[in-house]
Write a protein that holds these residues in place. Structure first.
Motif, PDB file in Angstrom:
ATOM      1  N   ALA A   8       0.837  -1.208   0.000  1.00 13.41           N
ATOM      2  CA  ALA A   8       0.000   0.000   0.000  1.00 13.41           C
ATOM      3  C   ALA A   8       0.867   1.252   0.000  1.00 13.41           C
ATOM      4  CB  ALA A   8      -0.928   0.003   1.214  1.00 13.41           C
ATOM      5  N   ILE A   9       1.912   1.225   0.814  1.00 12.70           N
ATOM      6  CA  ILE A   9       2.844   2.356   0.875  1.00 12.70           C
ATOM      7  C   ILE A   9       3.608   2.482  -0.446  1.00 12.70           C
ATOM      8  CG2 ILE A   9       4.902   3.260   2.022  1.00 12.70           C
ATOM      9  CD1 ILE A   9       3.892   1.867   4.588  1.00 12.70           C
ATOM     10  N   ALA A  10       4.012   1.332  -0.992  1.00 10.80           N
ATOM     11  CA  ALA A  10       4.756   1.338  -2.257  1.00 10.80           C
ATOM     12  C   ALA A  10       3.918   1.898  -3.398  1.00 10.80           C
ATOM     13  CB  ALA A  10       5.215  -0.084  -2.591  1.00 10.80           C
ATOM     14  N   ALA A  11       2.651   1.464  -3.477  1.00 10.32           N
ATOM     15  CA  ALA A  11       1.768   1.942  -4.540  1.00 10.32           C
ATOM     16  C   ALA A  11       1.588   3.455  -4.460  1.00 10.32           C
ATOM     17  CB  ALA A  11       0.412   1.239  -4.439  1.00 10.32           C
ATOM     18  N   SER A  12       1.406   3.964  -3.254  1.00  9.49           N
ATOM     19  CA  SER A  12       1.226   5.403  -3.062  1.00  9.49           C
ATOM     20  C   SER A  12       2.476   6.169  -3.463  1.00  9.49           C
ATOM     21  CB  SER A  12       0.876   5.695  -1.597  1.00  9.49           C
ATOM     22  OG  SER A  12      -0.304   5.024  -1.212  1.00  9.49           O
ATOM     23  N   SER A  64      -5.215   4.539   1.031  1.00 14.57           N
ATOM     24  CA  SER A  64      -3.924   5.206   0.828  1.00 14.57           C
ATOM     25  C   SER A  64      -3.658   5.541  -0.635  1.00 14.57           C
ATOM     26  CB  SER A  64      -2.789   4.343   1.382  1.00 14.57           C
ATOM     27  OG  SER A  64      -2.770   3.070   0.748  1.00 14.57           O
ATOM     28  N   LEU A  65      -3.988   4.608  -1.544  1.00 13.68           N
ATOM     29  CA  LEU A  65      -3.779   4.863  -2.967  1.00 13.68           C
ATOM     30  C   LEU A  65      -4.682   5.990  -3.445  1.00 13.68           C
ATOM     31  CD1 LEU A  65      -2.426   4.179  -5.633  1.00 13.68           C
ATOM     32  CD2 LEU A  65      -4.117   2.369  -5.972  1.00 13.68           C
ATOM     33  N   ASN A  66      -5.916   6.013  -2.940  1.00 14.98           N
ATOM     34  CA  ASN A  66      -6.860   7.071  -3.303  1.00 14.98           C
ATOM     35  C   ASN A  66      -6.366   8.430  -2.800  1.00 14.98           C
ATOM     36  OD1 ASN A  66     -10.521   7.087  -3.353  1.00 14.98           O
ATOM     37  ND2 ASN A  66      -9.057   8.570  -4.127  1.00 14.98           N
ATOM     38  N   VAL A 165      -1.583  -1.815 -10.293  1.00 19.76           N
ATOM     39  CA  VAL A 165      -1.418  -3.272 -10.172  1.00 19.76           C
ATOM     40  C   VAL A 165      -1.059  -3.642  -8.731  1.00 19.76           C
ATOM     41  CG1 VAL A 165      -0.048  -5.263 -10.894  1.00 19.76           C
ATOM     42  CG2 VAL A 165      -0.785  -3.579 -12.587  1.00 19.76           C
ATOM     43  N   ILE A 166      -0.171  -2.870  -8.131  1.00 18.79           N
ATOM     44  CA  ILE A 166       0.192  -3.107  -6.731  1.00 18.79           C
ATOM     45  C   ILE A 166      -1.041  -2.915  -5.840  1.00 18.79           C
ATOM     46  CG2 ILE A 166       1.604  -2.334  -4.791  1.00 18.79           C
ATOM     47  CD1 ILE A 166       3.691  -1.416  -6.831  1.00 18.79           C
ATOM     48  N   GLY A 167      -1.848  -1.897  -6.189  1.00 21.04           N
ATOM     49  CA  GLY A 167      -3.072  -1.640  -5.430  1.00 21.04           C
ATOM     50  C   GLY A 167      -4.060  -2.790  -5.502  1.00 21.04           C
ATOM     51  N   LEU A 168      -4.074  -3.497  -6.622  1.00 17.82           N
ATOM     52  CA  LEU A 168      -4.931  -4.682  -6.756  1.00 17.82           C
ATOM     53  C   LEU A 168      -4.571  -5.726  -5.708  1.00 17.82           C
ATOM     54  CD1 LEU A 168      -5.164  -5.315 -10.618  1.00 17.82           C
ATOM     55  CD2 LEU A 168      -7.069  -4.836  -9.073  1.00 17.82           C
ATOM     56  N   TYR A 169      -3.282  -5.984  -5.574  1.00 22.08           N
ATOM     57  CA  TYR A 169      -2.820  -6.969  -4.590  1.00 22.08           C
ATOM     58  C   TYR A 169      -3.196  -6.525  -3.170  1.00 22.08           C
ATOM     59  CZ  TYR A 169       0.279  -9.453  -1.433  1.00 22.08           C
ATOM     60  OH  TYR A 169       0.764 -10.181  -0.377  1.00 22.08           O
ATOM     61  N   THR A 170      -2.967  -5.246  -2.888  1.00 26.85           N
ATOM     62  CA  THR A 170      -3.257  -4.728  -1.547  1.00 26.85           C
ATOM     63  C   THR A 170      -4.736  -4.896  -1.204  1.00 26.85           C
ATOM     64  OG1 THR A 170      -1.504  -3.075  -1.821  1.00 26.85           O
ATOM     65  CG2 THR A 170      -3.097  -2.701  -0.054  1.00 26.85           C
ATOM     66  N   ALA A 171      -5.601  -4.482  -2.133  1.00 27.13           N
ATOM     67  CA  ALA A 171      -7.043  -4.559  -1.887  1.00 27.13           C
ATOM     68  C   ALA A 171      -7.514  -6.009  -1.765  1.00 27.13           C
ATOM     69  CB  ALA A 171      -7.798  -3.847  -3.013  1.00 27.13           C
ATOM     70  N   TRP A 172      -6.931  -6.895  -2.586  1.00 26.09           N
ATOM     71  CA  TRP A 172      -7.323  -8.314  -2.548  1.00 26.09           C
ATOM     72  C   TRP A 172      -6.917  -8.955  -1.223  1.00 26.09           C
ATOM     73  CZ3 TRP A 172     -10.360 -11.396  -5.372  1.00 26.09           C
ATOM     74  CH2 TRP A 172     -10.259 -12.765  -5.176  1.00 26.09           C
ATOM     75  N   GLU A 173      -5.695  -8.697  -0.804  1.00 28.94           N
ATOM     76  CA  GLU A 173      -5.211  -9.264   0.450  1.00 28.94           C
ATOM     77  C   GLU A 173      -5.971  -8.712   1.654  1.00 28.94           C
ATOM     78  OE1 GLU A 173      -2.641 -11.595   1.296  1.00 28.94           O
ATOM     79  OE2 GLU A 173      -3.155 -12.107  -0.773  1.00 28.94           O
ATOM     80  N   LYS A 174      -6.400  -7.463   1.556  1.00 32.13           N
ATOM     81  CA  LYS A 174      -7.120  -6.828   2.663  1.00 32.13           C
ATOM     82  C   LYS A 174      -8.618  -7.137   2.598  1.00 32.13           C
ATOM     83  CE  LYS A 174      -6.761  -4.013   6.244  1.00 32.13           C
ATOM     84  NZ  LYS A 174      -8.129  -4.145   6.728  1.00 32.13           N
ATOM     85  N   THR A 175      -9.074  -7.735   1.473  1.00 33.63           N
ATOM     86  CA  THR A 175     -10.496  -7.995   1.215  1.00 33.63           C
ATOM     87  C   THR A 175     -11.297  -6.696   1.327  1.00 33.63           C
ATOM     88  OG1 THR A 175     -10.112 -10.091   2.404  1.00 33.63           O
ATOM     89  CG2 THR A 175     -12.334  -9.668   1.630  1.00 33.63           C
ATOM     90  N   ASP A 176     -10.785  -5.676   0.663  1.00 29.84           N
ATOM     91  CA  ASP A 176     -11.427  -4.362   0.646  1.00 29.84           C
ATOM     92  C   ASP A 176     -12.014  -4.167  -0.751  1.00 29.84           C
ATOM     93  OD1 ASP A 176     -12.089  -1.669   0.605  1.00 29.84           O
ATOM     94  OD2 ASP A 176     -10.420  -1.107   1.909  1.00 29.84           O
ATOM     95  N   TRP A 177     -13.328  -4.409  -0.895  1.00 29.97           N
ATOM     96  CA  TRP A 177     -13.940  -4.447  -2.216  1.00 29.97           C
ATOM     97  C   TRP A 177     -14.025  -3.077  -2.882  1.00 29.97           C
ATOM     98  CZ3 TRP A 177     -13.359  -9.050  -3.619  1.00 29.97           C
ATOM     99  CH2 TRP A 177     -13.541 -10.104  -2.723  1.00 29.97           C
ATOM    100  N   LEU A 178     -14.248  -2.014  -2.104  1.00 30.04           N
ATOM    101  CA  LEU A 178     -14.282  -0.677  -2.704  1.00 30.04           C
ATOM    102  C   LEU A 178     -12.903  -0.311  -3.260  1.00 30.04           C
ATOM    103  CD1 LEU A 178     -16.499   1.443  -0.262  1.00 30.04           C
ATOM    104  CD2 LEU A 178     -17.126   0.436  -2.460  1.00 30.04           C
ATOM    105  N   ALA A 179     -11.871  -0.597  -2.494  1.00 31.41           N
ATOM    106  CA  ALA A 179     -10.506  -0.330  -2.958  1.00 31.41           C
ATOM    107  C   ALA A 179     -10.157  -1.208  -4.155  1.00 31.41           C
ATOM    108  CB  ALA A 179      -9.514  -0.565  -1.825  1.00 31.41           C
ATOM    109  N   LEU A 180     -10.697  -2.426  -4.194  1.00 28.52           N
ATOM    110  CA  LEU A 180     -10.429  -3.346  -5.301  1.00 28.52           C
ATOM    111  C   LEU A 180     -11.052  -2.817  -6.590  1.00 28.52           C
ATOM    112  CD1 LEU A 180      -9.189  -6.060  -6.131  1.00 28.52           C
ATOM    113  CD2 LEU A 180     -11.399  -7.130  -5.615  1.00 28.52           C
TER     114      LEU A 180
END
Length: 207
Positions: A8-12, A64-66, A165-180
Motif C-alpha cells: 500500500a505504501i509502495a503503490a502510493s 492510501s492509494l486514493n 497493479v500493486i493496489g490490486l494486490y493490496t485490496a485483494w489481500e485486505k479484502t477491501d472491495w471498494l478499494a479493489l
C-alpha cells in the motif's frame, strides 16, 4: 508490518513519484496535456476519497492509494493551470471534451444528491466516481489515439499503471472491495492509455 501494508505504501509512493515527474514536465513545457481530463480526475478522486471514507469499512490502508492519487492529481491540475496562465494560453475544450464535461457535471450532481442529500454510502457513489475517472481517462485515450505525436509522459503513466497493479494486490489481500474496484478500474484504463501511447511511439518509428 504485513505484506499488504508494505505494498500500500509502495503503490502510493510510485504514483506520487510518477505524477511529480509529470508536474516537472508540464512546468518545463515538455508535454501538452488535456486540461479537461485533469479537471474531471481531480474532482472524481476527491469524491472517490469522500465516498471511501464514508464507508463503514474504511481504513487508512485501503484508502492510501486514493489519498495519494487525489493529492498528486490535484497538484498536477494546479501546475497545468498555472503554466497556462503564465503562458497566457486560453483553455479551450473541443466538442468531445465539452460533452465529457457535461456528463461529468451530471454525474457529480447525482453523487451529491445521493451522498449529501440521501446520505448514501458504499457501492453506488463509488461506481459514480469510477465512471467519472473512466471519462477522464477516455479523453486522454481519445486524444492520443487520434494524435500523430505523443505529447504525454510514458514514465508517468507507467508509474500509475504499476501503482494500480500493486493496489490490486493490496485490496485483494485486505479484502477491501471498494478499494479493489478502484484499483481494477485504474489498472484497466491506465493499461489502455499506456498501450495507446506506445502505439504512437511505434507509429513514429515506422519508416
Amino acid at each position: 508490518m504485513k505484506s499488504y501494508e508494505v505494498t500500500a505504501i509502495a503503490a502510493s509512493a510510485v504514483i506520487v513519484a510518477g505524477l511529480f515527474w509529470y508536474v516537472v514536465l508540464v512546468s518545463t513545457r515538455r508535454i501538452k496535456t488535456v486540461v479537461t481530463s485533469w479537471i474531471v480526475s481531480a474532482a472524481a478522486l476527491l469524491l472517490s476519497l469522500v465516498t471511501y471514507l464514508s464507508s463503514p469499512n474504511a481504513n487508512w490502508l485501503g484508502g492510501s492509494l486514493n489519498v495519494a492519487s487525489a493529492f498528486a492529481v490535484t497538484s498536477t491540475l494546479v501546475a497545468v493551470l498555472i503554466v497556462s496562465w503564465r503562458d497566457k494560453q486560453k483553455i479551450e475544450f473541443n466538442a468531445f471534451q465539452k460533452k465529457c464535461l457535461g456528463v461529468s457535471i451530471v454525474i457529480t450532481v447525482l453523487w451529491i444528491v445521493i451522498v449529501w442529500g440521501a446520505h448514501g454510502t458504499g457501492v453506488i457513489p463509488n461506481l459514480l466516481t469510477q465512471l467519472l475517472l473512466v471519462i477522464s481517462y477516455g479523453m486522454l485515450i481519445m486524444k492520443s489515439w487520434k494524435a500523430k505525436k505523443n505529447t504525454e509522459s510514458l514514465v508517468t503513466w507507467w508509474c500509475v499503471f504499476i501503482s494500480s497493479v500493486i493496489g490490486l494486490y493490496t485490496a485483494w489481500e485486505k479484502t477491501d472491495w471498494l478499494a479493489l474496484v478502484y484499483a481494477m478500474r485504474s489498472t484497466i484504463m491506465c493499461g489502455v492509455l499506456v498501450y495507446t501511447l506506445h502505439r504512437l511511439e511505434w507509429k513514429g518509428r515506422t519508416p
